[in-house]
Design an enzyme around this catalytic site. Structure first.
Site, PDB file in Angstrom:
ATOM      1  N   ASP A  11      -1.424   8.883   2.625  1.00 39.71           N
ATOM      2  CA  ASP A  11      -2.797   9.354   2.509  1.00 39.71           C
ATOM      3  C   ASP A  11      -3.590   8.288   1.766  1.00 39.71           C
ATOM      4  OD1 ASP A  11      -5.099  10.834   2.411  1.00 39.71           O
ATOM      5  OD2 ASP A  11      -4.111  12.691   1.778  1.00 39.71           O
ATOM      6  N   ASP A 105      -7.186   8.378   8.064  1.00 42.96           N
ATOM      7  CA  ASP A 105      -6.630   7.973   6.770  1.00 42.96           C
ATOM      8  C   ASP A 105      -5.310   8.639   6.426  1.00 42.96           C
ATOM      9  OD1 ASP A 105      -7.722  10.497   6.391  1.00 42.96           O
ATOM     10  OD2 ASP A 105      -8.099  10.116   4.278  1.00 42.96           O
ATOM     11  N   GLU A 106      -4.670   9.283   7.405  1.00 43.21           N
ATOM     12  CA  GLU A 106      -3.455  10.013   7.088  1.00 43.21           C
ATOM     13  C   GLU A 106      -2.458   9.933   8.230  1.00 43.21           C
ATOM     14  OE1 GLU A 106      -2.925  14.242   5.770  1.00 43.21           O
ATOM     15  OE2 GLU A 106      -5.015  13.923   5.231  1.00 43.21           O
TER      16      GLU A 106
END
Length: 485
Positions: A11, A105-106
DNA sequence: TCTGGGGTCCTTAGCCGG
DNA sequence: TCTGCCGGCTAAGGACCC
């Protein structure tokens, strides 16, 4: 649950805000808030400095401005974030062939599938190496969680934030989960959380204590059984690399509620066209057309219609959406309209019908050529001006030709070089001239139509042999914003 | 001055055919 | 022939996620 902690969850820390801080030296260490800047915008990401003021994602922007009036407020630049995301995903791909991106973003990574890690020691080493690589390649930090399941890896990365790594040793899961809030479990949001709280359940331990039957009674079958297993630390969902798209949709919230039935109809048709563009770009056609209407009081309703066969014909979708609109009462005004297509087929129709349709669509597009892009909500400038008028249509059209400078936009000045838009209004645009690797720069103000000032591509965050950030939104699209109508 | 945009999955209800 | 049951499909809404 597997024997070794070989599922990794990455993350990125406050991703959008951190990317902007990396690109703009003067914002480092300062509160930065990225989100919609219109009257109905919400926060997409707040930097850690901004979070200290109580600002968090999904918060109405107006509230954020009250809490942190001196923060930097920027419009999201998705193409820029996507280019960084691609660099990160590439690094994950080097770690294992089995990577499941969840968003820009993950992502989850299955280390076992690659033989990258077999035990806690090698998993931790892989995680630390990944964090170092991400920092070297992007200049940004990410947090890593390692565990034997997706759920626990995600909880671990949450605990690792910011800029850390947490590994959950197999065998310690239940003890670790026990005291934590039920809200930490995937699928438990505000509604389910409140439901459980009323049933006297607030922690994972209490969830286990309640037992499966009680949970099913409280929150339904699928949810209840799933919740019980999660609370015990059981989660055998595999890391899945490729996911089929199930639906494609487009929606807009308007700065001012729409009342005029004709205008509403026009917006629905525009949304239908945009939706079909996206549908085609993804190589799909679909059978079910969905119209979404959010009314003045925030009540939301959907109406759908299933066709005899899948289509990617803009005229067909437009007509279906218009038909669905007929059945909706819009008195009082609407704040949001959306058009979606589901029941997707994995092909596009390439027969004569489709070709005829695309010809028609081309004609229609040419006809709508002078349409006002300003109708797009959440924009700076024209949108704000529309706020004080009778709004629907009027003054915005006259300003459509004026160049717009969204806050955060990269620019280049003939004399002063690279910089970014700090703000604009009353015919002026304020630019800060600085580059990612440099020191905080000076601010200068120009007329919005200054010919020496042009939109520019984002610069790479880290010094690299290859110059501009690949895949970033280029001059073509930036130019469109400012020059052509 | 409230509450974005793009998705996914689940539940419930009605209808239809076997 | 009528009734009941079941599965599949459609429609609508809700919750959740990033």
């Amino acid at each position: 649950m597997r024997a070794a902690p070989t599922i990794l969850h990455l993350d990125m820390d406050a991703f959008f805000a951190a990317a902007e801080q990396a690109a703009k030296p003067s914002l480092r260490g300062k509160p930065v808030i990225v989100g919609g800047l219109g009257p109905r915008g919400v926060v997409a990401t707040a930097s850690y400095e901004a979070r200290r003021f109580g600002v968090h994602s999904a918060m109405p922007m107006a509230q954020a401005r009250r809490l942190a009036p001196n923060a930097a407020y920027l419009v999201p630049r998705f193409a820029f974030y996507r280019s960084i995301s691609e660099q990160v995903m590439r690094l994950l791909g080097e770690l294992s062939p089995l990577v499941e991106p969840l968003s820009l973003d993950e992502a989850f990574v299955d280390l076992e599938a690659a033989g990258t890690a077999r035990d806690a020691t090698s998993a931790r080493a892989a995680g630390e190496r990944l964090r170092a690589d991400i920092r070297a390649v992007t200049g940004l930090t990410g947090s890593v969680g390692l565990a034997g399941s997706k759920m626990l890896a995600k909880i671990a990365s949450e605990q690792a934030k910011p800029d850390g790594l947490v590994l959950i040793e197999p065998g310690t899961e239940r003890a670790l989960l026990g005291p934590l809030s039920v809200r930490i479990l995937p699928g438990v949001g505000p509604a389910t959380g409140e439901h459980l709280r009323r049933g006297g359940i607030t922690t994972c331990a209490e969830l286990v204590e309640a037992g499966e039957d009680e949970l099913v009674r409280l929150v339904g079958k699928a949810h209840g059984t799933g919740l019980y297993r999660m609370a015990l630390g059981h989660d055998d969902r595999p890391v899945v690399a490729e996911r089929d798209t199930k639906s494609v949709s487009v929606e807009d919230t308007f700065d001012v509620d729409l009342h005029d039935r004709v205008r509403i109809r026009v917006e629905v048709e525009r949304l239908a066209d945009r939706c079909v563009q996206r549908l085609r770009a993804s190589g799909h056609s679909g059978r079910t057309i969905v119209l979404k209407v959010r009314r003045y009081d925030f009540s939301t309703l959907t109406r759908s219609e299933t066709l005899r066969g899948p289509t990617d014909d803009p005229a067909v979708v437009r007509e279906a959406a218009a038909r669905l609109l007929e059945a909706v009462d819009t008195t009082g005004g609407v704040r949001l309209l959306g058009v979606g297509v589901s029941g997707l087929a994995d092909y596009t129709q390439e027969d004569l019908f489709a070709q005829a349709a695309s010809a028609r669509a081309a004609d229609a597009d040419a006809g709508a050529g002078q349409s006002q892009e300003d109708g797009a909500p959440g924009r700076e400038g024209a949108g704000e001006a529309a706020g004080d008028g009778p709004a629907e249509g009027g003054p915005a059209a006259a300003e459509a030709s004026v160049r717009q400078w969204p806050a955060g936009q990269d620019v280049r000045h003939v004399r002063y070089g690279a910089g970014w838009v700090q703000g604009s209004g009353v015919g002026r645009v304020t630019v800060r001239f600085e580059v990612p690797q440099g020191a905080p720069g000076r601010v200068r103000t120009f007329r919005v139509d200054d010919p020496d000032l042009v939109p520019a591509q984002p610069l790479p965050l880290v010094d690299q042999p290859s110059s501009p950030v690949d895949g970033a939104e280029g001059g073509a699209s930036g130019g469109r914003e400012s020059s052509s109508p």
